[in-house]
Design a protein around this motif. Sequence first.
Motif, mmCIF file in Angstrom:
data_model
loop_
_atom_site.group_PDB
_atom_site.id
_atom_site.type_symbol
_atom_site.label_atom_id
_atom_site.label_comp_id
_atom_site.label_asym_id
_atom_site.label_seq_id
_atom_site.Cartn_x
_atom_site.Cartn_y
_atom_site.Cartn_z
ATOM 1 N N GLY A 63 18.382 -32.332 -40.330
ATOM 2 C CA GLY A 63 18.005 -31.388 -41.377
ATOM 3 C C GLY A 63 17.105 -32.039 -42.406
ATOM 4 O O GLY A 63 16.066 -31.486 -42.784
ATOM 5 N N CYS A 102 21.465 -30.466 -47.406
ATOM 6 C CA CYS A 102 21.701 -31.541 -46.431
ATOM 7 C C CYS A 102 22.067 -32.838 -47.168
ATOM 8 O O CYS A 102 22.958 -33.578 -46.734
ATOM 9 N N LYS A 106 20.279 -27.465 -41.078
ATOM 10 C CA LYS A 106 21.155 -27.431 -42.260
ATOM 11 C C LYS A 106 22.379 -26.568 -41.994
ATOM 12 O O LYS A 106 23.513 -26.965 -42.260
#
Length: 447
Positions: A275, A299, A267
């Motif tokens: 992510g 994300c 992230k």
Amino acid sequence: QRRVRGKCINAEYGYHAAVEGDAKNYLAHFQRATVFLALGRHKQALADFDTVIRLKPDFHHAKSERAAVLLKQGKIEEAKAEYNSLLSVDSEKADQGLRDIPVLELAIEEGDEAFDNSDYATAVDNFDKAIDIAKWDTSLRQKRAESYLKLGNIINAIGDIRAIAKLTNDNTEAYLKLSHLHYMMGEEEESLKEIRECLKLDQDHKDCHTHYKKVKKLAKQMLQAQDRINEGAYEEAITKLDMALKTESKEPKIVLKIQSRMCLANKQAGLVDEGIRTCSIVLETESQDIEALTNRAECHILNNGFEEAVKDYQTAQQINNDSKHIKDGLKRAEKLLKQSKKRDYYKILGVPRNADKSTIAKAYRKLAKEFHPDKFKDEADKAEAEKKFIELAAAKEVLTDDEKRQQFDNGEDPLDPETDQGKHFHRNFNGFPFGGGNGQQFFFKHG
């Protein structure tokens, strides 16, 4: 407690000297035994009580103390014999000890039976009762630890195994077991600490050495990954975590811990797809992991998945309704969802939400050339191009200005016609040049 222990240790030295000066001094042996008991060294205390009784067979207080130690060690027959010998001289203590013995025997019997019948909760209850009486009996703690493990209660099992390690000398197996249990809990640093204790006792212990090498390697990789995260070097952290996953790919808690760090690092690095994938892996096992939920939400925002982001923040808020971080994140995700239904400057320029200024400027120049109104002769096409050109200019205006971009990323459009900035932009756009980067300007004519 430290002060009391310090006094006991000083007293121990004094009684050592007294015993060495006169080995037949039964009072010195007795007093040293009481100090040993205060220090938790019941085996040494028992040896001194034995000496006292040999030197002075009619010292009934020593016999009473010895009987109590034997019962706490779980030596039932010896304790019973000692208490019976005290009935005529110290009936109160003898009666109490003799009442405890059948309770202990029944608790052990019912505990063993419950364990054999796979009724581990009942087994724990009975072993609890037994250990209340025979707290130094390591076999009872071993049985209770096994019952806890059958129930999946690793933390309480660790407590019993740790007690066994303290109650017995040079118990390499106990430290090996502790290390394995901490590892199962996803606590690699604690696991490393315990396996080192095993090797202190026996540096050539094969099983301890094998486990030590693996845990040491994993602990180093996890520490290096965390250091990279703390430094903001997220892609380097991901590399270290990939290495950790190769070191340990089967132990569920360890793997979950690695994936959780992966979720954060991906992230932070802006690796949106990875992510979402790693955060989702964490949430498949721990559906109420707030950190994984909020990281996945961010994300989703970077991926323009605002509805998914709102859902993740809503789930996190249901778990913790007091977190300002979650409340702010949900509010922002809801604003961005509402905003996305109007206009999205990132989509207009075709750039990701974490694009840098250079990428934004390059995308603008390319599209501004493509949609420059003077390239179109048909009036309808020209009008459509003008509309597109204004959107491109607005997108560049916002996304290359740090303050305006921050406003937009927080779900507020700084060029909304209803705001003062928005009115100024729309009022002054017609006929004005817009920079295309590197000093290049674009004009278009009306009429």
